[in-house]
Write a protein that holds these residues in place. Structure first.
Motif, PDB file in Angstrom:
ATOM      1  N   THR A 355      22.454  18.624 -59.650  1.00  0.00           N
ATOM      2  CA  THR A 355      23.151  18.449 -58.376  1.00  0.00           C
ATOM      3  C   THR A 355      22.345  19.094 -57.252  1.00  0.00           C
ATOM      4  O   THR A 355      22.156  18.509 -56.188  1.00  0.00           O
ATOM      5  N   GLU A 358      19.453  17.074 -56.496  1.00  0.00           N
ATOM      6  CA  GLU A 358      19.856  15.874 -55.778  1.00  0.00           C
ATOM      7  C   GLU A 358      20.137  16.189 -54.316  1.00  0.00           C
ATOM      8  O   GLU A 358      19.738  15.458 -53.420  1.00  0.00           O
ATOM      9  N   LYS A 359      20.861  17.352 -54.113  1.00  0.00           N
ATOM     10  CA  LYS A 359      21.200  17.740 -52.745  1.00  0.00           C
ATOM     11  C   LYS A 359      19.918  18.017 -51.960  1.00  0.00           C
ATOM     12  O   LYS A 359      19.808  17.638 -50.789  1.00  0.00           O
ATOM     13  N   GLU A 360      18.970  18.697 -52.653  1.00  0.00           N
ATOM     14  CA  GLU A 360      17.690  18.985 -51.993  1.00  0.00           C
ATOM     15  C   GLU A 360      17.001  17.695 -51.594  1.00  0.00           C
ATOM     16  O   GLU A 360      16.512  17.563 -50.469  1.00  0.00           O
ATOM     17  N   GLU A 362      18.445  14.875 -51.104  1.00  0.00           N
ATOM     18  CA  GLU A 362      19.235  14.259 -50.039  1.00  0.00           C
ATOM     19  C   GLU A 362      18.877  14.857 -48.699  1.00  0.00           C
ATOM     20  O   GLU A 362      18.674  14.157 -47.703  1.00  0.00           O
ATOM     21  N   LEU A 363      18.768  16.232 -48.717  1.00  0.00           N
ATOM     22  CA  LEU A 363      18.434  16.964 -47.497  1.00  0.00           C
ATOM     23  C   LEU A 363      17.062  16.504 -46.992  1.00  0.00           C
ATOM     24  O   LEU A 363      16.884  16.193 -45.813  1.00  0.00           O
TER      25      LEU A 363
END
Ligand code: ATP
Ligand code: MG
Length: 450
Positions: A355, A358-360, A362-363
């Motif tokens: 996660t 993924e967030k990284e 996404e960022l």
């Protein structure tokens, strides 16, 4: 040698190209003595055809199947992609083509010549059986129809056509009210399919007509649990018999038929647009432009495997539609999708790590979007400036031209005036010399009389 080199090169390109495959299938002519309007340049190696020639144009696909290839041969070539759903991939199989080109024959087939749907499910249950000592599987099936941009659950026809597609928190598309039936074996699947097909026919006055104007989606959801590690993986297989693709102009229709044709064209175009946006590696993929693409969003992106059958007729009278279909399909065949990945749930820590990753990502991608937006704005404002500059320049040139025109006009006027004056002088002089001559004559006469 030449053929093998070309074939090897083609395979290398395929490797680089990713996860969409396009198979072309040409159905036999309705009357066996009709000559074929298409030809197969690779016929010397009929087990591995990849080219088709129509109207002087050659198209190349992952595979090309001619009238001599049966259901078994076609499924053999497709089975690898389809059964990878057992390994946790999302897989989408389409049949695209004009009415009567063999989409339903390819996907559904007949009782004596079963198509892809039947063979795929048989294969899946075979694989499940083979893996049963290490994995437990849960298989669910749903069936729906998209007609005039409305979704009908074929296992719950009483719900009508008001089904809506929603997005779940993790971004997946789903239909909250859709009925998923858990199936244990291939026989269960046939019962479900039978129910769906009866329900599908119920509302329609002409079953064939109706089915050729709607998209039929058979969805198979597979969840597997590794009995040793507990890892769960999910894959979904969509088997789609698309509505007939012929154009509105040739079908010569009006009223309800025209509305249907427009809906079909719109949703097939939306499918094409999604593929094109994927090809262009666009930031925005227009999934939302049709129910079909919105529903299939998670199976059309970079993490899934796609197979499109482009079905065509072999007859001369259908060549225009055949060319349209092959052109569409060859655009699709150029798409480069990313590497497919499995949908696997890991342990909690791994999940959290993923996660975060993924967030990284996404960022990073949001930052990237931001930068490219800024760049775009700058470019736009630059181009705005350039445009303004050009406009100013054009305006001043227009002013100059106008002044020149005015000057030229007044010169013309002046010259015309001068010309008129000269005419006048000429006339006056003519008249004067005339009266002089007259006077001279008169004087002469007077002199003689004397
Ligand atoms: N490869 C094939 N071999 C033998 N017969 C075929 C083949 N493909 C199609 N046919 C026959 O051609 C006819 C039209 O095929 P089919 O119904 O599959 O077309 P379709 O593309 O589904 O058309 P529609 O868009 O109207 O639904 C059927 O009678 C079918 O059995
Ligand atoms: Mg059909």
């Amino acid at each position: 040698f030449f053929f093998q080199d070309r074939r090897r090169l083609f395979n290398e390109i395929q490797e680089l190209r990713g996860n969409i495959r396009v198979f072309c299938r040409v159905r036999p002519p309705h009357h066996s003595n009709t000559p074929l309007a298409v030809s197969f340049p690779d016929s010397e190696d009929s087990s591995d055809q990849s080219r088709i020639q129509v109207g002087g144009k050659t198209f190349e696909f992952d595979r090309v199947f001619g009238p001599q290839h049966d259901q078994h041969a076609v499924y053999q070539a497709a089975s690898g992609i389809i059964t990878s759903v057992v390994d946790g991939y999302n897989v989408c199989v389409f049949a695209y083509g004009q009415t009567g080109s063999g989409k339903t024959y390819t996907m559904n087939g007949s009782a004596r010549n079963r198509g892809v749907n039947y063979r795929a499910l048989e294969d899946l249950f075979g694989l499940i059986q083979d893996r049963s000592s290490n994995f437990s599987f849960e298989v669910q099936v749903a069936q729906l129809e998209i007609y005039n941009e409305q979704i009908r659950d074929l296992l719950q026809p009483e719900r009508g056509t008001k089904l809506e597609i929603k997005r779940s928190l993790d971004g997946a598309s789903f239909i909250p009210d859709l009925e998923w039936v858990t199936v244990q074996d291939v026989r269960d699947v046939w019962n479900v399919m039978e129910r769906a097909s009866i329900n599908r026919a119920k509302g329609a006055t002409d079953t064939n007509e109706h089915s050729s104007r709607s998209h039929l989606v058979v969805s198979v959801q597979l969840q597997s649990r590794n009995l040793h590690t507990g890892a769960i993986s999910r894959g979904i297989l969509h088997l789609i018999d698309l509505a007939g693709s012929e154009r509105v102009s040739r079908s010569n229709v009006s009223g309800d038929r025209l509305k249907e044709a427009q809906h079909i064209n719109k949703s097939l175009a939306a499918l094409g647009d999604v593929f094109m946006a994927l090809l262009a590696k666009s930031h925005h993929i227009p999934y939302r432009n049709s129910k079909l693409t919105y529903l299939l969003q998670d199976s059309l992106g970079g993490d899934s495997k796609n197979l499109m059958f482009v079905n065509t007729s072999s007859e001369a009278e259908d060549v225009p539609e055949t060319l349209t279909s092959l052109n569409f399909a060859s655009r699709v065949a150029k798409i480069q999708l990313g590497k497919a990945y499995k949908h696997t749930d890991f342990g909690d820590t791994q999940k959290a790590a993923r996660t975060i990753k993924e967030k990284e990502a996404e960022l990073a991608s949001a930052k990237q979007d931001c930068t490219s937006m800024q760049q775009m704005m700058e470019k736009l404002s630059d181009s705005n400036k350039t445009q303004q500059f050009r406009l100013d320049e054009l305006e001043s040139r227009l002013e100059e031209e106008r002044a020149k025109y005015a000057e030229a006009t007044s010169r013309i006027l002046r010259l015309e005036e001068q010309l008129a004056q000269s005419h006048q002088i000429l006339e006056d002089e003519k008249r004067m010399s005339h009266s002089l001559v007259e006077e001279l004559r008169e004087q002469k006469r007077t002199v003689f009389r004397r």
